[in-house]
Design a protein around this motif. Sequence first.
Motif, mmCIF file in Angstrom:
data_model
loop_
_atom_site.group_PDB
_atom_site.id
_atom_site.type_symbol
_atom_site.label_atom_id
_atom_site.label_comp_id
_atom_site.label_asym_id
_atom_site.label_seq_id
_atom_site.Cartn_x
_atom_site.Cartn_y
_atom_site.Cartn_z
ATOM 1 N N ARG A 78 20.018 14.054 35.266
ATOM 2 C CA ARG A 78 19.907 13.424 33.950
ATOM 3 C C ARG A 78 20.975 13.968 32.989
ATOM 4 O O ARG A 78 21.587 13.210 32.230
ATOM 5 C CB ARG A 78 18.520 13.675 33.356
ATOM 6 N N GLU A 116 16.170 7.356 45.604
ATOM 7 C CA GLU A 116 15.327 6.265 45.132
ATOM 8 C C GLU A 116 14.470 6.690 43.942
ATOM 9 O O GLU A 116 14.245 5.908 43.007
ATOM 10 C CB GLU A 116 14.452 5.762 46.278
ATOM 11 N N ARG A 117 14.026 7.940 43.957
ATOM 12 C CA ARG A 117 13.240 8.455 42.824
ATOM 13 C C ARG A 117 14.082 8.459 41.546
ATOM 14 O O ARG A 117 13.609 8.039 40.472
ATOM 15 C CB ARG A 117 12.746 9.864 43.134
ATOM 16 N N ARG A 167 16.697 6.618 40.890
ATOM 17 C CA ARG A 167 16.914 5.219 40.482
ATOM 18 C C ARG A 167 15.675 4.661 39.789
ATOM 19 O O ARG A 167 15.781 3.944 38.783
ATOM 20 C CB ARG A 167 17.296 4.368 41.693
ATOM 21 N N ASP A 168 14.499 4.992 40.309
ATOM 22 C CA ASP A 168 13.254 4.519 39.692
ATOM 23 C C ASP A 168 13.096 5.066 38.282
ATOM 24 O O ASP A 168 12.437 4.433 37.438
ATOM 25 C CB ASP A 168 12.049 4.930 40.540
ATOM 26 N N GLU A 169 13.689 6.244 38.034
ATOM 27 C CA GLU A 169 13.603 6.857 36.707
ATOM 28 C C GLU A 169 14.694 6.354 35.766
ATOM 29 O O GLU A 169 14.819 6.837 34.643
ATOM 30 C CB GLU A 169 13.657 8.378 36.832
ATOM 31 N N GLY A 170 15.501 5.401 36.237
ATOM 32 C CA GLY A 170 16.448 4.750 35.340
ATOM 33 C C GLY A 170 17.901 5.128 35.510
ATOM 34 O O GLY A 170 18.763 4.566 34.810
ATOM 35 N N LEU A 171 18.221 6.063 36.401
ATOM 36 C CA LEU A 171 19.623 6.427 36.612
ATOM 37 C C LEU A 171 20.312 5.349 37.449
ATOM 38 O O LEU A 171 19.779 4.886 38.462
ATOM 39 C CB LEU A 171 19.727 7.782 37.306
ATOM 40 N N GLN A 172 21.509 4.964 37.037
ATOM 41 C CA GLN A 172 22.246 3.882 37.695
ATOM 42 C C GLN A 172 23.073 4.446 38.854
ATOM 43 O O GLN A 172 24.286 4.615 38.758
ATOM 44 C CB GLN A 172 23.145 3.171 36.677
#
Length: 232
Positions: A149, A187-188, A190-195
Amino acid sequence: MPDLIHNLEAVQQRIAMAAHVAGRDARSIALLAVSKTFPAEDVRAAHVAGQCAFGENYVQEAITKIEALADLRGTLEWHFIGPLQSNKTRPVAEQFDWVHSVDRLKIAQRLSEQRPDNLPALNVCLQVNISGETSKSGLSVAEAVEVAREIAALPKLKLRGLMAIPEPVGSIDEQRVPHRRLRELFERLRDEGLQLDTLSMGMSNDLEAAVLEGATIVRVGTAIFGARDYSN
């Protein structure tokens, strides 16, 4: 260099076969030719054969090679994939297109600060010590989430994904386990919004397992260039 051309074709066939088994498009998997310890002439020959992306582990060796191949600037893509000390980040920030081995926030901050304004954002991957080996660089899975992040927020860097060098094991089923863990972390995030779009995993001996688990870049050296001579 007919052997090198043959080796490149053989590796591409391995990727294509693994992609077919996985139900994936082979074009979604990039081959990074790891040219560390091999001369600039070998990189040039591989480029003539159609290879454009090259991985290097040692800063000074890489810079010497980049300078020797300056006439190909713009057609080669340079990836730094080795451990990076904080006092050697500037030439990497200035000369490379990708860094796969960001293993702590300090390194990312220095790369961000030292990336020239006239260059596009430096593509970076967070290195994860997915097998928990004490001899390997990389963040633990638990550390990776928060650091990812923070790195994603830095200017002049583009966090593309994750990289790992799993502990060598025997069977393909065993090889798939750490690659699967890295994919699950990816995948985790990405699910949290990281591109994120990049999983850099798989080498000469385990690229099939990596492709089966979702690798988008495989880093292959020995299977292309042959055995390395570390005597120098």
